[in-house]
Write a protein that holds these residues in place. Structure first.
Motif, PDB file in Angstrom:
ATOM      1  N   GLY A 148     -36.959   2.565 -35.892  1.00 34.67           N
ATOM      2  CA  GLY A 148     -35.945   1.613 -36.342  1.00 34.67           C
ATOM      3  C   GLY A 148     -34.827   1.331 -35.371  1.00 34.67           C
ATOM      4  O   GLY A 148     -33.697   1.097 -35.780  1.00 34.67           O
ATOM      5  N   GLY A 149     -35.102   1.371 -34.099  1.00 35.02           N
ATOM      6  CA  GLY A 149     -34.084   1.035 -33.117  1.00 35.02           C
ATOM      7  C   GLY A 149     -33.061   2.131 -32.881  1.00 35.02           C
ATOM      8  O   GLY A 149     -32.066   1.918 -32.195  1.00 35.02           O
ATOM      9  N   VAL A 150     -33.276   3.324 -33.471  1.00 41.31           N
ATOM     10  CA  VAL A 150     -32.351   4.428 -33.272  1.00 41.31           C
ATOM     11  C   VAL A 150     -32.311   4.821 -31.800  1.00 41.31           C
ATOM     12  O   VAL A 150     -31.260   5.031 -31.226  1.00 41.31           O
ATOM     13  CB  VAL A 150     -32.762   5.650 -34.140  1.00 41.31           C
ATOM     14  N   ILE A 151     -33.480   4.921 -31.225  1.00 41.92           N
ATOM     15  CA  ILE A 151     -33.591   5.219 -29.793  1.00 41.92           C
ATOM     16  C   ILE A 151     -34.276   4.028 -29.154  1.00 41.92           C
ATOM     17  O   ILE A 151     -35.355   3.640 -29.558  1.00 41.92           O
ATOM     18  CB  ILE A 151     -34.426   6.482 -29.534  1.00 41.92           C
ATOM     19  N   ASN A 152     -33.644   3.469 -28.184  1.00 36.72           N
ATOM     20  CA  ASN A 152     -34.233   2.311 -27.516  1.00 36.72           C
ATOM     21  C   ASN A 152     -33.937   2.444 -26.024  1.00 36.72           C
ATOM     22  O   ASN A 152     -33.099   1.751 -25.493  1.00 36.72           O
ATOM     23  CB  ASN A 152     -33.672   1.013 -28.094  1.00 36.72           C
ATOM     24  N   ILE A 153     -34.656   3.374 -25.392  1.00 33.76           N
ATOM     25  CA  ILE A 153     -34.426   3.637 -23.974  1.00 33.76           C
ATOM     26  C   ILE A 153     -35.597   3.077 -23.191  1.00 33.76           C
ATOM     27  O   ILE A 153     -36.646   3.683 -23.140  1.00 33.76           O
ATOM     28  CB  ILE A 153     -34.351   5.137 -23.660  1.00 33.76           C
ATOM     29  N   HIS A 154     -35.417   1.937 -22.624  1.00 35.66           N
ATOM     30  CA  HIS A 154     -36.462   1.349 -21.799  1.00 35.66           C
ATOM     31  C   HIS A 154     -35.876   1.057 -20.418  1.00 35.66           C
ATOM     32  O   HIS A 154     -34.741   0.619 -20.303  1.00 35.66           O
ATOM     33  CB  HIS A 154     -36.999   0.054 -22.420  1.00 35.66           C
ATOM     34  N   ILE A 155     -36.679   1.339 -19.414  1.00 39.68           N
ATOM     35  CA  ILE A 155     -36.265   1.096 -18.040  1.00 39.68           C
ATOM     36  C   ILE A 155     -36.858  -0.228 -17.599  1.00 39.68           C
ATOM     37  O   ILE A 155     -38.053  -0.474 -17.791  1.00 39.68           O
ATOM     38  CB  ILE A 155     -36.757   2.222 -17.109  1.00 39.68           C
ATOM     39  N   SER A 156     -36.050  -1.072 -17.033  1.00 39.35           N
ATOM     40  CA  SER A 156     -36.558  -2.337 -16.510  1.00 39.35           C
ATOM     41  C   SER A 156     -37.537  -2.049 -15.376  1.00 39.35           C
ATOM     42  O   SER A 156     -37.300  -1.165 -14.560  1.00 39.35           O
ATOM     43  CB  SER A 156     -35.421  -3.204 -15.979  1.00 39.35           C
ATOM     44  N   PRO A 157     -38.626  -2.801 -15.335  1.00 33.22           N
ATOM     45  CA  PRO A 157     -39.608  -2.566 -14.263  1.00 33.22           C
ATOM     46  C   PRO A 157     -38.970  -2.697 -12.888  1.00 33.22           C
ATOM     47  O   PRO A 157     -38.217  -3.627 -12.623  1.00 33.22           O
ATOM     48  CB  PRO A 157     -40.638  -3.672 -14.481  1.00 33.22           C
ATOM     49  N   LEU A 158     -39.256  -1.742 -12.057  1.00 37.97           N
ATOM     50  CA  LEU A 158     -38.763  -1.766 -10.688  1.00 37.97           C
ATOM     51  C   LEU A 158     -39.838  -2.374  -9.805  1.00 37.97           C
ATOM     52  O   LEU A 158     -41.023  -2.229 -10.065  1.00 37.97           O
ATOM     53  CB  LEU A 158     -38.435  -0.355 -10.214  1.00 37.97           C
ATOM     54  N   ASP A 159     -39.413  -3.039  -8.776  1.00 38.55           N
ATOM     55  CA  ASP A 159     -40.373  -3.686  -7.882  1.00 38.55           C
ATOM     56  C   ASP A 159     -40.569  -2.824  -6.636  1.00 38.55           C
ATOM     57  O   ASP A 159     -40.200  -3.201  -5.541  1.00 38.55           O
ATOM     58  CB  ASP A 159     -39.883  -5.089  -7.508  1.00 38.55           C
ATOM     59  N   ASN A 160     -41.136  -1.624  -6.864  1.00 39.98           N
ATOM     60  CA  ASN A 160     -41.470  -0.788  -5.718  1.00 39.98           C
ATOM     61  C   ASN A 160     -42.814  -0.113  -5.965  1.00 39.98           C
ATOM     62  O   ASN A 160     -43.297  -0.034  -7.089  1.00 39.98           O
ATOM     63  CB  ASN A 160     -40.364   0.210  -5.384  1.00 39.98           C
ATOM     64  N   VAL A 161     -43.398   0.386  -4.915  1.00 34.61           N
ATOM     65  CA  VAL A 161     -44.758   0.920  -4.960  1.00 34.61           C
ATOM     66  C   VAL A 161     -44.856   2.145  -5.860  1.00 34.61           C
ATOM     67  O   VAL A 161     -45.793   2.263  -6.653  1.00 34.61           O
ATOM     68  CB  VAL A 161     -45.244   1.260  -3.537  1.00 34.61           C
ATOM     69  N   ILE A 162     -43.892   3.041  -5.762  1.00 37.35           N
ATOM     70  CA  ILE A 162     -43.955   4.274  -6.556  1.00 37.35           C
ATOM     71  C   ILE A 162     -43.915   3.964  -8.042  1.00 37.35           C
ATOM     72  O   ILE A 162     -44.690   4.516  -8.826  1.00 37.35           O
ATOM     73  CB  ILE A 162     -42.821   5.242  -6.148  1.00 37.35           C
ATOM     74  N   PHE A 163     -43.031   3.074  -8.456  1.00 32.82           N
ATOM     75  CA  PHE A 163     -42.948   2.699  -9.865  1.00 32.82           C
ATOM     76  C   PHE A 163     -44.276   2.097 -10.331  1.00 32.82           C
ATOM     77  O   PHE A 163     -44.770   2.431 -11.401  1.00 32.82           O
ATOM     78  CB  PHE A 163     -41.807   1.697 -10.089  1.00 32.82           C
TER      79      PHE A 163
END
Length: 141
Positions: free
Chosen positions: A40-55
């Motif tokens: 229910g949106g209590v935890i909403n931890i998302h990382i924006s996609p990074l534009d690098n090879v490792i990610f």
């Protein structure tokens, strides 16, 4: 530590690590959307996609490796502890991985087929089979 506990940790830890990373980096995936709906949106931890090879390597292949690794340990836990069976377990896991990847080509399935996924899953499953063989068959399990 008891070998059964280690075996279970080799199943649970990769799945949980993979699920957590997947949740962080893939907010638009059905699995992640369902988790967001459940909590229910209590935890909403998302990382924006990074534009690098490792990610990209982590997002596209490391998670598949975690899944394949855990699959072999799960099959080993279910099927048994016979050294002869580890080869069969490996091939069952690999064929299952290939089928799951090929299913993603079908229109009703929302997935992305990638031949490299099959390769990294093969590698992870081979590593898991090797670890099982070396760890559990030196002495009786």
């Amino acid at each position: 530590m008891n070998k059964r506990i280690i075996l279970i940790l080799n199943i649970i830890c990769p799945v949980m690590i993979g699920a957590f990373i997947y949740y962080l980096v893939s907010p638009n995936v059905i699995f992640v959307k369902k988790i967001d709906d459940i909590i229910g949106g209590v935890i909403n931890i998302h990382i924006s996609p990074l534009d690098n090879v490792i990610f990209k390597l982590i997002r596209n292949y490391f998670l598949d490796m975690m899944w394949g690794y855990a699959l072999v340990f799960t099959l080993f836990y279910i099927i048994g502890n016979n050294a002869v069976k580890i080869g069969k377990i490996f091939w069952i896991a690999f064929i299952f991985s290939v089928v799951m990847e090929i299913i993603q080509i079908a229109p009703p399935v929302q997935g992305t087929f990638d031949i490299f996924d099959i390769g990294v899953e093969f590698l992870a499953e081979a590593i898991a089979a090797f670890i099982i063989y070396k760890s559990y068959f030196r002495e009786e399990f």
